[in-house]
Design an enzyme around this catalytic site. Structure first.
Site, short mmCIF file in Angstrom:
data_model
loop_
_atom_site.label_atom_id
_atom_site.label_comp_id
_atom_site.label_asym_id
_atom_site.label_seq_id
_atom_site.Cartn_x
_atom_site.Cartn_y
_atom_site.Cartn_z
CG HIS A 220 -10.01 4.65 3.23
ND1 HIS A 220 -8.80 5.28 3.39
CD2 HIS A 220 -10.79 5.12 4.24
CE1 HIS A 220 -8.85 6.09 4.43
NE2 HIS A 220 -10.05 6.01 4.97
CE LYS B 192 -7.97 2.21 -0.70
NZ LYS B 192 -6.75 2.83 -0.25
CG HIS C 47 -1.88 1.14 1.25
ND1 HIS C 47 -3.22 0.94 1.48
CD2 HIS C 47 -1.74 2.48 1.04
CE1 HIS C 47 -3.86 2.11 1.42
NE2 HIS C 47 -2.98 3.06 1.16
CG HIS D 193 -0.78 7.14 -1.07
ND1 HIS D 193 -2.00 7.32 -1.67
CD2 HIS D 193 -1.02 6.44 0.07
CE1 HIS D 193 -2.95 6.76 -0.92
NE2 HIS D 193 -2.38 6.21 0.14
O1 DOR Z 1 -3.46 9.43 5.62
C1 DOR Z 1 -3.83 9.13 4.49
N1 DOR Z 1 -3.26 9.68 3.39
N2 DOR Z 1 -4.84 8.29 4.36
C2 DOR Z 1 -5.39 8.04 3.16
O2 DOR Z 1 -6.33 7.28 3.12
C3 DOR Z 1 -4.92 8.73 1.94
C4 DOR Z 1 -3.55 9.19 2.09
C5 DOR Z 1 -3.13 10.18 1.03
O3 DOR Z 1 -3.36 9.93 -0.15
O4 DOR Z 1 -2.59 11.21 1.39
ZN ZN Z 2 -3.39 5.05 1.50
#
Ligand code: DOR
Ligand code: ZN
Length: 348
Positions: free
Chosen positions: A141, A104, A16, A18
């Protein structure tokens, strides 16, 4: 003289992650590729990754931005962003692509860039059916979005309102309950059938909700789902270090610029990729479970996704490494987890 503690393991994957897009990619990919062979790439871009075509283009931009030495070896495992309008036929296209590995589900409004997410999951049931048929995992989520529900109870409520039903209705659908934060989620996953797994972040294993208010408001400890009470953190540690194959590593490293974090309405997300495996080593060592780190970080994830385990190895040493105060992120800066502090483990 005692020797420095050393641990060699199969190079892990991050289930997981980003990495954002364009100018931001090179700033974060170096940390991930050093520690992980593959990563599940979240699709919540400003313009979400809703189709296989968009996922392919995003994948190309990621590969272009990889450090040279990892261009041929790092595998970005792409995901699609589910919307009320996703078509079942898109799932077949995604599966046939070979590079899309999951879909997702962001409940609309639950978190960063989720406004185009799902407002009515029942309207997506034909898509979930197609996913079950194609063996395409659904990543969730798991928080309700009702603003009247206490922010600390949103995960627990989601289990009751949505998850139990989905799992009953789609027993063949692989489901990953992402970044679980509560004892309730741990118990739910343990008692569910074998197609249900969960990722656990390092920050939810290391911090409880006091960290958000330590001597003042701490925007860099704000993430979603929000940090919870100590009893929940303890349940997460017990789950992660238990050896139970339903639980695996997913950092949810989520970089934001310093200015969007340190603001009157700051973004949710914590950047942890600079300690993507080291932080977990610290947690497992403290729990007396270092011998179970490799399975959590390198075996349970690929086994769940039906992908081969990696063959490459990495070595960790119990040597402290300083953490910078901030690093360049696009044309701004990002403040990493434990900025100015240290990692107690390091990678060779
Ligand atoms: O803290 C988080 N940041 N939770 C999420 O679900 C998304 C993520 C983000 O994309 O910044
Ligand atoms: Zn996330």
């Amino acid at each position: 003289m005692t020797k420095t503690k050393k641990l060699t393991l199969i190079k892990p994957d991050d289930w997981h992650l980003h990495v954002r897009d364009n100018k931001f990619l090179p700033s974060v990919l170096a940390d991930t590729t050093k520690r992980f062979c593959r990563a599940i790439i979240m699709p919540n871009l400003v313009e979400p990754v809703t189709t296989t075509k968009l996922a392919g283009e995003y994948r190309d931009r990621i590969i272009d931005a990889l450090p040279n030495e990892y261009k041929l070896t790092f595998d970005p495992l792409m995901t699609l962003y589910l919307t009320n309008n996703t078509k079942p036929s898109e799932i077949k296209t995604a599966r046939d692509s070979g590079f899309v590995h999951a879909v997702k589900w962001y409940p609309a409004g639950a978190t960063t860039n989720s406004s185009k997410g799902v407002s009515d999951i029942v309207a997506c049931y034909d898509v979930l059916e197609a996913m079950a048929e194609e063996g395409m995992p659904l990543l969730i989520h798991g928080e309700v979005t009702d603003p009247d529900v206490d922010v600390f109870d949103r995960e627990k409520q989601f289990i009751e309102q949505f998850l139990i039903g989905i799992i009953q209705n789609f027993p063949d659908l692989k489901v990953v309950f992402e970044h679980i934060t509560t004892k309730d989620a741990v118990e739910f996953v343990k008692s569910a059938h074998a197609n249900v797994g969960a990722t656990i972040t390092a920050h939810h294993l290391l911090l409880n909700r006091n960290a958000i208010f330590q001597g003042g408001i701490r925007p860099h400890h704000y993430c979603l789902p929000i940090l919870k009470r100590e009893l929940h953190r303890e349940a997460l540690i017990a789950a992660a270090t238990s050896g139970d194959k339903k639980f695996f590593l997913g950092t949810d490293s989520a970089p934001h610029t310093k200015s969007t974090k340190e603001s009157s309405c700051g973004c949710a997300g914590i950047y942890t990729s600079h300690g993507g495996i080291e932080l977990y080593a610290e947690i497992f060592e403290k729990a007396g479970a270092l011998h179970r780190l490799e399975a959590f970080a390198s075996f349970h994830g690929p086994d769940f996704y039906g992908l081969p385990r990696n063959r490459e190895k990495i070595t960790l040493r119990k040597t402290p490494t300083p953490i910078v105060d901030e690093f360049t992120f696009g044309d701004e800066v990002c403040v990493p987890f434990r900025a100015g502090g240290q990692l107690t483990w390091s990678i060779d």
